[in-house]
Design a protein around this motif. Structure first.
Motif, PDB file in Angstrom:
ATOM      1  N   ARG A   3       0.859  -1.183   0.000  1.00 44.78           N
ATOM      2  CA  ARG A   3       0.000   0.000   0.000  1.00 44.78           C
ATOM      3  C   ARG A   3       0.895   1.232   0.000  1.00 44.78           C
ATOM      4  N   GLY A   4       0.572   2.185  -0.834  1.00 47.66           N
ATOM      5  CA  GLY A   4       1.319   3.430  -0.891  1.00 47.66           C
ATOM      6  C   GLY A   4       0.456   4.580  -0.419  1.00 47.66           C
ATOM      7  N   PHE A   5       1.100   5.591   0.144  1.00 42.74           N
ATOM      8  CA  PHE A   5       0.388   6.755   0.659  1.00 42.74           C
ATOM      9  C   PHE A   5       1.075   8.017   0.177  1.00 42.74           C
ATOM     10  N   GLY A   6       0.325   9.059  -0.064  1.00 44.61           N
ATOM     11  CA  GLY A   6       0.854  10.318  -0.557  1.00 44.61           C
ATOM     12  C   GLY A   6       1.528  11.163   0.508  1.00 44.61           C
ATOM     13  N   ASP A   7       1.246  10.871   1.775  1.00 48.91           N
ATOM     14  CA  ASP A   7       1.860  11.626   2.865  1.00 48.91           C
ATOM     15  C   ASP A   7       1.848  10.782   4.133  1.00 48.91           C
ATOM     16  N   ALA A   8       2.638  11.215   5.102  1.00 47.38           N
ATOM     17  CA  ALA A   8       2.773  10.463   6.351  1.00 47.38           C
ATOM     18  C   ALA A   8       1.472  10.425   7.140  1.00 47.38           C
ATOM     19  N   GLU A   9       0.689  11.480   7.061  1.00 45.05           N
ATOM     20  CA  GLU A   9      -0.561  11.523   7.812  1.00 45.05           C
ATOM     21  C   GLU A   9      -1.529  10.437   7.336  1.00 45.05           C
ATOM     22  N   SER A  10      -1.584  10.205   6.025  1.00 41.87           N
ATOM     23  CA  SER A  10      -2.443   9.134   5.493  1.00 41.87           C
ATOM     24  C   SER A  10      -1.938   7.768   5.939  1.00 41.87           C
ATOM     25  N   ALA A  11      -0.630   7.596   5.948  1.00 32.92           N
ATOM     26  CA  ALA A  11      -0.051   6.331   6.416  1.00 32.92           C
ATOM     27  C   ALA A  11      -0.350   6.131   7.896  1.00 32.92           C
ATOM     28  N   LEU A  12      -0.263   7.199   8.670  1.00 35.31           N
ATOM     29  CA  LEU A  12      -0.552   7.120  10.103  1.00 35.31           C
ATOM     30  C   LEU A  12      -2.012   6.720  10.336  1.00 35.31           C
ATOM     31  N   GLU A  13      -2.930   7.260   9.562  1.00 36.70           N
ATOM     32  CA  GLU A  13      -4.337   6.867   9.683  1.00 36.70           C
ATOM     33  C   GLU A  13      -4.506   5.372   9.427  1.00 36.70           C
ATOM     34  N   ALA A  14      -3.811   4.857   8.425  1.00 36.60           N
ATOM     35  CA  ALA A  14      -3.885   3.427   8.118  1.00 36.60           C
ATOM     36  C   ALA A  14      -3.273   2.595   9.245  1.00 36.60           C
ATOM     37  N   LEU A  15      -2.173   3.074   9.833  1.00 33.68           N
ATOM     38  CA  LEU A  15      -1.566   2.364  10.963  1.00 33.68           C
ATOM     39  C   LEU A  15      -2.533   2.289  12.137  1.00 33.68           C
ATOM     40  N   ARG A  16      -3.201   3.384  12.411  1.00 26.15           N
ATOM     41  CA  ARG A  16      -4.145   3.428  13.533  1.00 26.15           C
ATOM     42  C   ARG A  16      -5.368   2.556  13.283  1.00 26.15           C
ATOM     43  N   ALA A  17      -5.777   2.459  12.021  1.00 24.96           N
ATOM     44  CA  ALA A  17      -6.960   1.671  11.681  1.00 24.96           C
ATOM     45  C   ALA A  17      -6.678   0.173  11.742  1.00 24.96           C
ATOM     46  N   GLY A  18      -5.402  -0.203  11.588  1.00 24.81           N
ATOM     47  CA  GLY A  18      -5.010  -1.601  11.666  1.00 24.81           C
ATOM     48  C   GLY A  18      -5.525  -2.409  10.503  1.00 24.81           C
ATOM     49  N   PRO A  19      -5.174  -3.649  10.396  1.00 24.79           N
ATOM     50  CA  PRO A  19      -4.159  -4.330  11.202  1.00 24.79           C
ATOM     51  C   PRO A  19      -2.763  -3.818  10.858  1.00 24.79           C
ATOM     52  N   PRO A  20      -1.781  -4.092  11.733  1.00 26.00           N
ATOM     53  CA  PRO A  20      -0.437  -3.573  11.474  1.00 26.00           C
ATOM     54  C   PRO A  20       0.170  -4.218  10.223  1.00 26.00           C
ATOM     55  N   PRO A  21       0.920  -3.433   9.452  1.00 26.58           N
ATOM     56  CA  PRO A  21       1.557  -3.996   8.259  1.00 26.58           C
ATOM     57  C   PRO A  21       2.731  -4.895   8.633  1.00 26.58           C
ATOM     58  N   ALA A  22       3.139  -5.727   7.704  1.00 23.13           N
ATOM     59  CA  ALA A  22       4.305  -6.591   7.922  1.00 23.13           C
ATOM     60  C   ALA A  22       5.581  -5.767   7.951  1.00 23.13           C
ATOM     61  N   LEU A  23       5.583  -4.618   7.268  1.00 24.94           N
ATOM     62  CA  LEU A  23       6.759  -3.743   7.191  1.00 24.94           C
ATOM     63  C   LEU A  23       6.298  -2.347   6.800  1.00 24.94           C
ATOM     64  N   LEU A  24       6.896  -1.339   7.427  1.00 29.05           N
ATOM     65  CA  LEU A  24       6.672   0.055   7.073  1.00 29.05           C
ATOM     66  C   LEU A  24       7.969   0.586   6.466  1.00 29.05           C
ATOM     67  N   VAL A  25       7.889   1.098   5.235  1.00 25.38           N
ATOM     68  CA  VAL A  25       9.036   1.707   4.558  1.00 25.38           C
ATOM     69  C   VAL A  25       8.690   3.171   4.338  1.00 25.38           C
ATOM     70  N   ALA A  26       9.550   4.077   4.828  1.00 21.94           N
ATOM     71  CA  ALA A  26       9.263   5.506   4.706  1.00 21.94           C
ATOM     72  C   ALA A  26      10.552   6.288   4.546  1.00 21.94           C
ATOM     73  N   ASP A  27      10.445   7.422   3.865  1.00 25.25           N
ATOM     74  CA  ASP A  27      11.562   8.344   3.764  1.00 25.25           C
ATOM     75  C   ASP A  27      11.696   9.067   5.096  1.00 25.25           C
ATOM     76  N   LEU A  28      12.911   9.342   5.493  1.00 25.49           N
ATOM     77  CA  LEU A  28      13.143  10.033   6.757  1.00 25.49           C
ATOM     78  C   LEU A  28      12.652  11.470   6.696  1.00 25.49           C
ATOM     79  N   THR A  29      12.805  12.103   5.545  1.00 25.32           N
ATOM     80  CA  THR A  29      12.390  13.498   5.413  1.00 25.32           C
ATOM     81  C   THR A  29      11.105  13.574   4.600  1.00 25.32           C
ATOM     82  N   LEU A  30      10.021  13.745   5.306  1.00 22.47           N
ATOM     83  CA  LEU A  30       8.701  13.896   4.700  1.00 22.47           C
ATOM     84  C   LEU A  30       8.137  15.245   5.122  1.00 22.47           C
ATOM     85  N   PRO A  31       7.296  15.853   4.295  1.00 24.06           N
ATOM     86  CA  PRO A  31       6.659  17.093   4.739  1.00 24.06           C
ATOM     87  C   PRO A  31       5.685  16.795   5.879  1.00 24.06           C
TER      88      PRO A  31
END
Length: 89
Positions: A3-31
């Motif tokens: 699953r891809g997300f356009g920003d960290a906030e959208s990814a965070l919403e998905a994390l909170r909604a669950g279930p947890p992903p097998a792996l989270l890959v993210a850039d360190l510098t995001l807006p």
């Protein structure tokens, strides 16, 4: 499934909604919310691989890090290493 997300906030919403992903890959510098903050929100149950092309170091040492640019083989190795270490605890 990947699953891809356009920003960290959208990814965070998905994390909170669950279930947890097998792996989270993210850039360190995001807006807005950066990758390190997103990793903290993922908690200890989700393995995290952070990446950056700015010569930054991995914060806190608890998260795995991949420096850009990287090859597909380097990405595959980093993912395998992150998942393997997560299984060990």
């Amino acid at each position: 499934a990947v699953r891809g997300f356009g920003d960290a906030e959208s990814a965070l919403e998905a994390l909170r909604a669950g279930p947890p992903p097998a792996l989270l890959v993210a850039d360190l510098t995001l807006p807005g919310l950066d990758g390190a903050a997103l990793a903290r929100h993922a908690g200890r149950t989700t393995p995290v691989l952070l990446m950056s092309g700015y010569g930054l170091e991995c914060p806190g040492g608890a998260t795995h890090f991949l420096r850009k640019p990287f090859t597909p083989a380097e990405l595959e190795a980093a993912i395998s290493r992150t998942l393997s270490l997560a299984k060990r605890g």
